[in-house]
Design an enzyme around this catalytic site. Structure first.
Site, PDB file in Angstrom:
ATOM      1  N   TYR A  99      -7.222 -10.156   1.485  1.00  0.00           N
ATOM      2  CA  TYR A  99      -7.395  -8.838   2.095  1.00  0.00           C
ATOM      3  C   TYR A  99      -6.238  -8.565   3.060  1.00  0.00           C
ATOM      4  CZ  TYR A  99      -9.388  -5.100   4.915  1.00  0.00           C
ATOM      5  OH  TYR A  99      -9.588  -3.920   5.585  1.00  0.00           O
ATOM      6  N   LYS A 155      -3.466  -5.530   2.705  1.00  0.00           N
ATOM      7  CA  LYS A 155      -3.188  -4.525   3.735  1.00  0.00           C
ATOM      8  C   LYS A 155      -1.725  -4.603   4.183  1.00  0.00           C
ATOM      9  CE  LYS A 155      -6.834  -2.070   4.352  1.00  0.00           C
ATOM     10  NZ  LYS A 155      -6.761  -0.604   4.253  1.00  0.00           N
ATOM     11  N   LEU A 159      -8.017   6.369   3.810  1.00  0.00           N
ATOM     12  CA  LEU A 159      -8.901   5.376   4.429  1.00  0.00           C
ATOM     13  C   LEU A 159      -9.688   4.566   3.409  1.00  0.00           C
ATOM     14  CD1 LEU A 159      -8.339   7.454   6.814  1.00  0.00           C
ATOM     15  CD2 LEU A 159     -10.529   6.770   7.714  1.00  0.00           C
ATOM     16  N   GLY A 166     -19.302   3.522   1.292  1.00  0.00           N
ATOM     17  CA  GLY A 166     -19.601   4.785   1.988  1.00  0.00           C
ATOM     18  C   GLY A 166     -20.958   5.318   1.558  1.00  0.00           C
TER      19      GLY A 166
END
Ligand code: UDP
Length: 320
Positions: free
Chosen positions: A149, A153, A76, A36
């Protein structure tokens, strides 16, 4: 309402934060700025309804403080981008697994509703057209970082559903399908920002493999509306929802379209996967959502078509 957005300085998180604040909420963002950026939230500098904490969701003490102070959580924070995941497999797994464990555990203790951002990666190489939420997930070897990954998830989804079933914690899970829009960085491997940057610089546009792999791309604005509407609908609690567009495109055709829309002189080149992602790599050849579940609950269908979204992103990149 006081809302905690983890990963709020990321591409999706920053749009969500802006939108929640526009609606009159107070938003606290926690982000470790690994992918970010402060700049993503620059429009909110000095906004009295906005707070930013630079920190990790793995910091239990900080998360304890932030969860007690909020009413609901949008989770998130995660590793993003195939390139980033392949290059940082351990960090990606720890963030996705331990981070989500902390979020859900604290949400349970303090009884806060949570949105969990999952990914269309969880379908793996099923290859079915299109993917329904109840479909089998087919994941590859542990030697291939990408599947780690997808596993992480998937684990997040199981854990969230476990909390919902065992403790009635209100959770909502969204599986996001290739979200794109202005502000998305080209640094983590995502194809649209990469192709647009390459096209605008008249550099070679790098199609991986033979370019026949198929994706659908969802505009950020549609995505944010879907996420908020899911959280505002009690019937979504305990559910998993595809959030995506059903407009499919082959990657080679995407490259040609971007080249044309940006009036670029770039050459389109084909790069073998092994060169793009290293020897332990695999791609999904088909990934399109069935969105009947979210459509039936919310009437959701994406409003922005691929060509329009490409024009919006190209214009934004040009003006930058
Ligand atoms: N891709 C490509 N060139 C690039 C980056 C990505 O051809 O410079 C391909 C990638 O191999 C995949 C598709 O574009 O088939 C979408 O990639 P992205 O990383 O954006 O998302 P994914 O759907 O793979 O998670």
């Amino acid at each position: 309402m006081n809302i905690l957005v983890t990963g709020g300085a990321g591409f999706i998180g920053s749009y969500l934060t802006e939108s929640l604040i526009r609606e009159g909420n107070s938003v606290t963002v926690i982000d470790d700025l690994s992918t970010g950026k402060h700049d993503n939230l620059s429009a909110l500098n000095n906004n009295k309804n906005f707070r930013f904490f630079e920190g990790s969701i793995l910091d239990y003490k900080l998360m304890l403080k932030l969860v007690t102070e909020c009413d609901v959580i949008y989770h998130l924070a995660a590793a993003v981008g195939v390139k980033f995941i392949v290059e940082n497999p351990l960090q990606s797994l720890i963030t996705n697994v331990r981070g989500t464990e902390i979020v859900l555990e604290l949400a349970h203790i303090f009884k806060k509703k949570v949105f969990i951002a999952s990914s269309s990666e969880v379908y793996g190489k099923n290859g079915k057209d299109p993917f329904k939420e109840t479909d089998d997930r087919i994941l590859g070897s542990a030697m291939i970082p990408r599947w780690g990954y997808a596993f992480s998830k998937g684990f997040d989804e199981f854990l969230a559903i476990g909390y919902y079933r065992s403790t009635s914690l209100p959770v909502v899970i969204g599986r996001l399908f290739n979200i794109c829009g202005p502000r998305q960085s080209s640094s983590y491997g995502m194809v649209i920002p990469r192709f647009i940057q390459q096209a605008l610089n008249n550099e070679p546009m790098t199609v991986y493999g033979d370019g026949t792999q198929v994706r659908s791309f969802t505009f950020i604005g549609d995505t944010i509306e879907a996420i908020k509407a899911l959280m505002n609908n009690p019937k979504a609690e305990g559910g998993i929802f595809n959030i995506g567009s059903t407009e499919s495109v082959r990657i080679i055709d995407l490259a040609v379209k971007i080249k044309e829309l940006s009036a670029s002189t770039s050459e389109i080149v084909f790069i073998p996967y092994i060169q793009a992602y290293g020897k332990n790599s695999e791609d999904m050849f088909y990934r399109i959502p069935d969105i009947s579940k979210i459509n039936e609950l919310l009437g959701f269908t994406p409003q922005i078509k691929l060509e329009e979204m490409l024009k919006i992103i190209i214009n934004e990149c040009r003006s930058r």
